[in-house]
Motif scaffolding. Sequence first.
Motif, PDB file in Angstrom:
ATOM      1  N   GLU A 254      -6.893   0.792   2.526  1.00 38.46           N
ATOM      2  CA  GLU A 254      -5.581   0.944   1.880  1.00 38.46           C
ATOM      3  C   GLU A 254      -5.106  -0.349   1.220  1.00 38.46           C
ATOM      4  O   GLU A 254      -4.104  -0.341   0.512  1.00 38.46           O
TER       5      GLU A 254
ATOM      6  N   VAL B  99      -4.216  -3.198  -1.088  1.00 37.57           N
ATOM      7  CA  VAL B  99      -4.113  -3.323  -2.539  1.00 37.57           C
ATOM      8  C   VAL B  99      -4.389  -4.786  -2.870  1.00 37.57           C
ATOM      9  O   VAL B  99      -3.580  -5.648  -2.588  1.00 37.57           O
TER      10      VAL B  99
ATOM     11  N   PRO C  58      -1.719  -2.214   6.086  1.00 38.66           N
ATOM     12  CA  PRO C  58      -2.723  -1.332   5.472  1.00 38.66           C
ATOM     13  C   PRO C  58      -4.032  -1.330   6.263  1.00 38.66           C
ATOM     14  O   PRO C  58      -4.435  -2.355   6.797  1.00 38.66           O
TER      15      PRO C  58
ATOM     16  N   HIS D 216       0.842  -1.210   0.000  1.00 31.76           N
ATOM     17  CA  HIS D 216       0.000   0.000   0.000  1.00 31.76           C
ATOM     18  C   HIS D 216       0.875   1.257   0.000  1.00 31.76           C
ATOM     19  O   HIS D 216       0.493   2.274  -0.568  1.00 31.76           O
TER      20      HIS D 216
END
Length: 471
Positions: free
Chosen positions: A462, A464, A458, A417
């Motif tokens: 956030e 990913v 994260p 992230h």
Amino acid sequence: MTIRFDNSYAALPAGFYTRLDPTPVKAPRLLAFNDDLATLLGIAKDDLPDLAATFAGNSVPEGAAPLAQLYAGHQFGNWNPQLGDGRAILLGEVVGTDGQRRDIQLKGSGPTPYSRMGDGRAWLGPVLREYVVSEAMHALGIPTTRALAAVETGEPVFREQGALPGAVLTRVAASHLRVGTFQIFAARGEIAHLKTLTQYAIERHYPEADGPMGLLTAVRDAQARLIAQWMSVGFIHGVMNTDNCAISGETIDYGPCAFMDVYHPNTVFSSIDQFGRYAYSNQPDIVVWNLAQLATALIQQTSDKEAAVEEATAIVHAIPGLIREHWAEMFLRKIGITNAQDGDLDLVTDLLQRMAENQADFTNTFRSLSAESTRDQFTDPAAFDSWEDGWRARVAQEADPISVINAANPAFIPRNHRIEQMIDAAVAGDYALFERLGSVLSTPYDDQPDHADLKRPPKPDEVVPATFCGT
Ligand code: AMP
Ligand code: MG
């Protein structure tokens, strides 16, 4: 002369590559230059008149012998009879102050005869990702290609997301020989080339190796160690195709790669890896598969094929055991144990299972074993408590477990992230996070309290979920 080139690949037969210059770009602008690496390579920065022009490919330095290398490979298990550098140009080689020969390669430097449908370019995001992650890998002590420079081209490249800023990465590698370099000559029946390549690889990387089977053994040993090292830091390569499997044993080709946050053995990051072929815990199996392809290629040059097959099979079959040995040694260190006893590995596997069941952060869980707060990493902290007693009793017999834990477990990894945030900021012209990640990740085993925010996993918004290959 400002870069003391000493080119050996360009002296190999013409069938190994195509000589061509990089394609100049419109407005080169230097984004990053790795002074430490330049020093190691014997490059005096002040002697180079224009770093941006040099590392954009606009001005080819004296002594370079630019070329695109030919290779083939299995991609996601499917044979591709011809790949090659579709967007990379090898400028040449230098022998560093440490006596080691290394390639200097531009990536994103324009089309080549091997570009197929591609534009030969790279965009800023993957260039910065590779710069930060490969340098972090190096600082973690794991064999890897490195990043010497990043240059913005001033030209757009067009990807699924639309128009993006173009960039060129200067990659430095022990060599760019891959399993796929052997495969192409074997598949074409170009046995003279295969023999020349084998001899070249032995001289360049494993001078002690005796013939094709000696080379296979040396590559096996290097790859077995590398995969265990990846596992020990939660790294997922993402595209372990045979063209991305380096003969040198370095990590190469940072595409949709990532370090795990929450531990789970089946973690996949690459959006193109639909079936989880290159999932975290599959990596040891995939390297066996890749080395079997190298064996198949190398065998083509032997006179007694039956004997070679038997020998190669034994060499390749030893990989899982070798990885397990390295893995055990590394993961025992991660929990503070240097003198293995019976039953120690059960402590490791038990902890990993509890981590997987409790969404524990891989990096922070291990690192925090040297401090106090490990139980907070678990959704059910009691799952840690019931492991902890047995572990504490065991490490009480070790001389200095705290130091061992801190040396085996980084405090900082390039979290996905943060890499994404860094790329978003850079596209908007802000390089502060790029600089900060580079600096913090250069000493990843040091506590750096001022940068504690970079240790944080994260937040839900956030995360990913996938790293796109749109490189
Ligand atoms: P990779 O997935 O980066 O290992 O690349 C696989 C193959 O595709 C290699 O032969 C690359 O050189 C080629 N390739 C990747 N991206 C491009 C591009 N934008 N233009 C030309 N060739 C590319
Ligand atoms: Mg590749």
